[in-house]
Design an enzyme around this catalytic site. Structure first.
Site, PDB file in Angstrom:
ATOM      1  N   ASP A 102       0.832  -1.212   0.000  1.00  0.00           N
ATOM      2  CA  ASP A 102       0.000   0.000   0.000  1.00  0.00           C
ATOM      3  C   ASP A 102       0.864   1.257   0.000  1.00  0.00           C
ATOM      4  OD1 ASP A 102       0.825  -0.799   2.639  1.00  0.00           O
ATOM      5  OD2 ASP A 102      -0.654   0.551   3.527  1.00  0.00           O
ATOM      6  N   GLU A 167       0.161  -1.347   5.791  1.00  0.00           N
ATOM      7  CA  GLU A 167       1.206  -0.834   6.693  1.00  0.00           C
ATOM      8  C   GLU A 167       0.953   0.631   7.014  1.00  0.00           C
ATOM      9  OE1 GLU A 167       4.767   1.074   8.167  1.00  0.00           O
ATOM     10  OE2 GLU A 167       3.748   1.561   6.298  1.00  0.00           O
TER      11      GLU A 167
END
Ligand SMILES: *[C@@H]1O[C@H](CO)[C@@H](O)[C@H](O)[C@H]1NC(C)=O
Ligand SMILES: *[C@@H]1O[C@H](CO)[C@@H](O)[C@H](O)[C@H]1NC(C)=O
Ligand SMILES: *[C@@H]1O[C@H](CO)[C@@H](O)[C@H](O)[C@H]1NC(C)=O
Ligand SMILES: [Zn+2]
Length: 421
Positions: A102, A167
């Site tokens: 991400d 994350e």
């Protein structure tokens, strides 16, 4: 004048050497650079990420490497992909190369080049969201393994390449959950590499620990009443006491940081007032007010003592003052940088052989490394990026393709060394 001409001469030399080492068309067609740019073009920015796209890309990468992979979906729509390269001694603890898929959102208008186009300029600099944080590292892991496999290398330990979601949201649905599973335990991780931060100067930065994140709400209750009077025991007075005390502490830590040039932000405790809530109407004293602090505890802070202090401050502020943790990061063992950690010795030896100057630091924010460390494996945060403006989460995030390629060479050596420990 003399000084000026020397400076000018140096500039010319630097320009010349830069141009000489860069051949943009060779960079454009380099398969690793092509791979990186394709990964960067996948829009995996928060919120509402369609993780199916990076996963499809990564599956094709695993196929191209001839590596088996598994996809774990602990939370629907948030897959974790792990590729595995079996070592000659598969019973030994493995090496985990972890990266997150991400990226943080963009403010597209502030970018010179569209953030998901991976535009490369005449000097080989690529502009894209996530190129520093941390898609370049994910591809470097893949390309380092590709080079080793192509050279017929057989490593002693098994290598796992994990690609995790979320994350940037704190990893709650990603690495944090994953390390608790039997599937993770079955990977038998002995050592891990994860993200670091780019460095603007000649040093590469290596992170061996993270501070503990505490988000604490302090709730002051008291006498409510008309705003025209001077009641005793009001929430506002108590909140003021709390804010004063925490601000004094903040100033003390800040002074410590400012006065010692050897310290970086990761070495001290930080405190920031981040939320202040309460009140219903301008002429009514409310019965409750709440203040929130974002606290990052330095690695040498005793957690029990610190909480006792919070408790004491609340008590001193008056009756009816309580606190609640929105987040209370536990103490996590730091990764040892001494003879007790053979992986560190192997890592360090490679940097010495390659004459790479390194600085070892405590990470200022939080990464998935903390979960890996809490899960029992030492981990180092290392993004092989130097002489590069630090642009994680910023507009115009960029990285030079040559720096990226140099990083693959560095990982090739490091992965070999730690996997042969
Ligand atoms: C983005 O980069 C361009 C030059 O490449 C610069 O003019 C612009 O100010 C940068 N934007 C930000 C927000 O830094
Ligand atoms: C490319 O590098 C040269 C030399 O450092 C510099 O003058 C030029 O502005 C750079 N081009 C871009 C697009 O940044
Ligand atoms: C938080 O507080 C510390 C001082 O305790 C300061 O150095 C740091 O820059 C602050 N962070 C932000 C984002 O303001
Ligand atoms: Zn990151």
């Amino acid at each position: 004048m003399r000084r000026l001409s020397i400076v000018l001469l140096l500039c010319c030399l630097v320009d010349w050497s830069l141009n000489a080492s860069l051949d943009p068309s060779a960079l454009q067609s380099d398969p690793a650079v092509v791979n990186l740019r394709n990964y960067l073009r996948i829009r995996s920015e928060h919120p509402n990420i369609n993780y199916a796209e990076p996963i499809a890309f990564l599956k094709s990468q695993a196929d191209s490497l001839g590596l088996p992979y598994k996809v774990y979906e602990l939370v629907p729509g948030k897959p974790i992909l792990v590729m595995s390269w079996l070592g000659a001694s598969p019973d030994l603890p493995s090496v985990l190369l972890n990266s997150h898929t991400d990226v943080v959102p963009v403010f597209e208008k502030s970018w010179t080049h569209p953030p998901f186009e991976a535009f490369m300029d005449e000097n080989g600099t690529i502009y894209a969201r996530g190129i520093q944080d941390m898609k370049s590292v994910g591809i470097q892991f893949i390309e380092a393994v590709r080079r080793l496999k192509a050279a017929g290398v057989q490593l002693k330990r098994t290598i796992h390449l994990s690609f995790v979601p979320d994350e940037e949201l704190g990893g709650a649905d990603g690495m944090r959950k994953f390390v608790e599973t039997e599937d993770y335990k079955a990977l038998n991780v002995g050592f891990a590499l994860d993200e670091g931060i780019a460095s603007a100067d000649d040093d590469y930065l290596v992170y061996y620990a993270e501070r503990s994140v505490w988000h604490v709400d302090i709730i002051a209750t008291g006498k409510s009443g008309h705003g025209s009077l001077l009641h005793d025991n009001t929430p506002g007075e108590k909140i003021r006491y709390i804010i004063d005390k925490f601000s004094d502490l903040r100033a003390e830590y800040k002074k410590r940081l400012d006065e010692n040039k050897d310290l970086t932000i990761g070495d001290v405790t930080t405190i920031n007032l981040t939320k202040l809530r309460g009140g219903v109407q301008s002429n009514v004293v409310p019965e409750k007010m709440t203040v929130t602090f974002d606290i990052r505890l330095a690695i040498d802070v005793d957690h029990k003592e610190f909480e006792d202090m919070i408790q004491r401050i609340c008590k001193e502020a008056g009756e009816g003052v309580t606190y609640e943790f929105e987040q209370k990061g536990p103490y996590v063992e730091t990764t040892k940088l001494d003879d007790s950690n053979p992986y560190w010795l192997a890592f360090k030896k490679v940097t010495e052989e390659l004459h790479l100057p390194i600085k070892t630091l405590v990470f200022p924010g939080g990464t998935d490394s903390r979960y890996v460390r809490a899960g029992g494996a030492p981990a180092l945060g290392f993004s092989p990026i130097r002489r590069t403006p630090v642009q994680l989460h910023e507009h115009n995030e960029s990285l030079n393709a040559q720096t990226f390629l140099d990083g693959i060479g560095i990982f090739e050596k490091i992965v070999t060394a730690v996997a042969n420990v």
